[in-house]
Design an enzyme around this catalytic site. Structure first.
Site, mmCIF file in Angstrom:
data_model
loop_
_atom_site.group_PDB
_atom_site.id
_atom_site.type_symbol
_atom_site.label_atom_id
_atom_site.label_comp_id
_atom_site.label_asym_id
_atom_site.label_seq_id
_atom_site.Cartn_x
_atom_site.Cartn_y
_atom_site.Cartn_z
ATOM 1 N N TYR A 14 0.904 -1.068 -0.074
ATOM 2 C CA TYR A 14 0.185 -0.350 0.035
ATOM 3 C C TYR A 14 0.824 1.650 -0.223
ATOM 4 O O TYR A 14 0.267 2.329 -0.154
ATOM 5 C CB TYR A 14 -1.374 -0.354 1.588
ATOM 6 C CG TYR A 14 -1.789 -0.878 1.074
ATOM 7 C CD1 TYR A 14 -2.895 -1.403 0.304
ATOM 8 C CD2 TYR A 14 -2.171 -2.098 2.021
ATOM 9 C CE1 TYR A 14 -3.631 -2.156 -0.071
ATOM 10 C CE2 TYR A 14 -2.297 -3.445 1.989
ATOM 11 C CZ TYR A 14 -3.963 -3.684 1.080
ATOM 12 O OH TYR A 14 -4.534 -4.620 0.789
ATOM 13 N N HIS A 19 -4.381 5.780 -0.376
ATOM 14 C CA HIS A 19 -5.371 6.202 0.296
ATOM 15 C C HIS A 19 -4.320 6.138 1.645
ATOM 16 O O HIS A 19 -4.310 6.274 2.153
ATOM 17 C CB HIS A 19 -6.335 4.916 0.701
ATOM 18 C CG HIS A 19 -7.146 4.600 1.240
ATOM 19 N ND1 HIS A 19 -8.083 5.887 1.308
ATOM 20 C CD2 HIS A 19 -7.857 3.674 1.804
ATOM 21 C CE1 HIS A 19 -8.895 5.377 1.917
ATOM 22 N NE2 HIS A 19 -8.914 4.079 2.144
ATOM 23 N N PHE A 64 -4.888 -1.235 9.397
ATOM 24 C CA PHE A 64 -5.591 -0.705 8.725
ATOM 25 C C PHE A 64 -6.735 0.119 8.562
ATOM 26 O O PHE A 64 -7.204 0.373 9.637
ATOM 27 C CB PHE A 64 -6.020 -2.313 7.769
ATOM 28 C CG PHE A 64 -5.416 -3.332 7.387
ATOM 29 C CD1 PHE A 64 -4.721 -3.001 5.933
ATOM 30 C CD2 PHE A 64 -4.691 -4.196 8.155
ATOM 31 C CE1 PHE A 64 -3.610 -3.667 5.743
ATOM 32 C CE2 PHE A 64 -4.422 -4.953 7.601
ATOM 33 C CZ PHE A 64 -3.638 -5.129 6.584
ATOM 34 N N ASN A 66 -9.821 0.865 8.045
ATOM 35 C CA ASN A 66 -10.924 1.279 8.420
ATOM 36 C C ASN A 66 -11.657 0.643 9.703
ATOM 37 O O ASN A 66 -12.315 0.669 10.645
ATOM 38 C CB ASN A 66 -12.078 -0.656 7.579
ATOM 39 C CG ASN A 66 -12.121 0.041 6.359
ATOM 40 O OD1 ASN A 66 -11.541 1.058 5.442
ATOM 41 N ND2 ASN A 66 -12.915 -1.053 5.447
ATOM 42 N N ASN A 113 -13.546 5.873 5.644
ATOM 43 C CA ASN A 113 -14.048 4.379 6.548
ATOM 44 C C ASN A 113 -13.233 4.944 7.844
ATOM 45 O O ASN A 113 -13.213 4.539 9.011
ATOM 46 C CB ASN A 113 -13.771 3.297 5.662
ATOM 47 C CG ASN A 113 -15.350 3.084 4.830
ATOM 48 O OD1 ASN A 113 -16.504 3.548 5.036
ATOM 49 N ND2 ASN A 113 -15.040 2.445 3.501
#
Length: 189
Positions: A14, A19, A64, A66, A113
């Protein structure tokens, strides 16, 4: 003391994605102010240091995106800060062009989120935030694919310039000059 949290997803796959711009901002601040963000505590990688004379904790939640609120609430509870004035969350915003910034004192999650989870854990939406634009999802694209994608070369340049402005905005916010930061960085470039 202030806690500055950049949102993102852990693991190398990532790194550099839209994000993870919150992680990029923390890395920028850590490099600029010589803060080692490698201690694993409170479900995050954290580092303690000084920014412009103010004690700070820089944090990159490892839960993570969320579940970011799990780490944020642990940090707040452990360090006993006032989350309305001493917590700054930095994260991506698809409603802003790449590199644009928006500073807020409170507000809804706007579909993000990570912010939804933080609001859920805090029980309110009053905390300082710096939203960094990553651009709008192209028509026909899946949102997850878009935000987990990487910036173009041109967009990356805009993002690098946003890191400098984010650092300047953080300085204003640490000094208690949130309105000044909003006036300075919420306008269009």
């Amino acid at each position: 003391m202030h806690i500055i949290v950049g949102l993102g997803n852990p693991s190398k796959e990532y790194k550099g994605t839209r994000h993870n711009i919150g992680f990029d901002a923390i890395d920028y601040l850590a490099d600029k102010y010589g803060i080692d963000v490698s201690s694993k505590k409170h479900k995050a990688l954290i580092g303690k240091g000084i920014i412009e004379g103010y004690k700070v904790i820089l944090a990159k939640p490892q839960t993570f995106m969320n579940l970011s609120g799990e780490s944020v609430i642990e940090l707040i509870d452990f360090y006993k800060i006032d989350e309305k004035d001493e917590l700054i969350i930095i994260y991506d915003d698809i409603s802003l062009d790449p590199g644009r910034m928006r500073i807020r004192k409170k507000g809804s999650a706007g579909g993000h989120n990570g912010i939804k989870n933080i609001i859920s854990h805090l029980g309110h939406d009053e905390f300082l935030r710096i939203k960094i634009g990553v651009g709008e999802k192209p028509k026909g694209w899946d949102l997850a694919d878009y935000v987990l994608g990487r910036f173009s070369k041109e967009e990356r340049q805009e993002v690098e310039e946003a890191m400098i402005r984010t650092s300047q905005a953080v300085k204003f916010m640490l000094e208690g000059n949130v309105e000044e930061a909003m006036n300075q960085y919420n306008k269009t470039r």
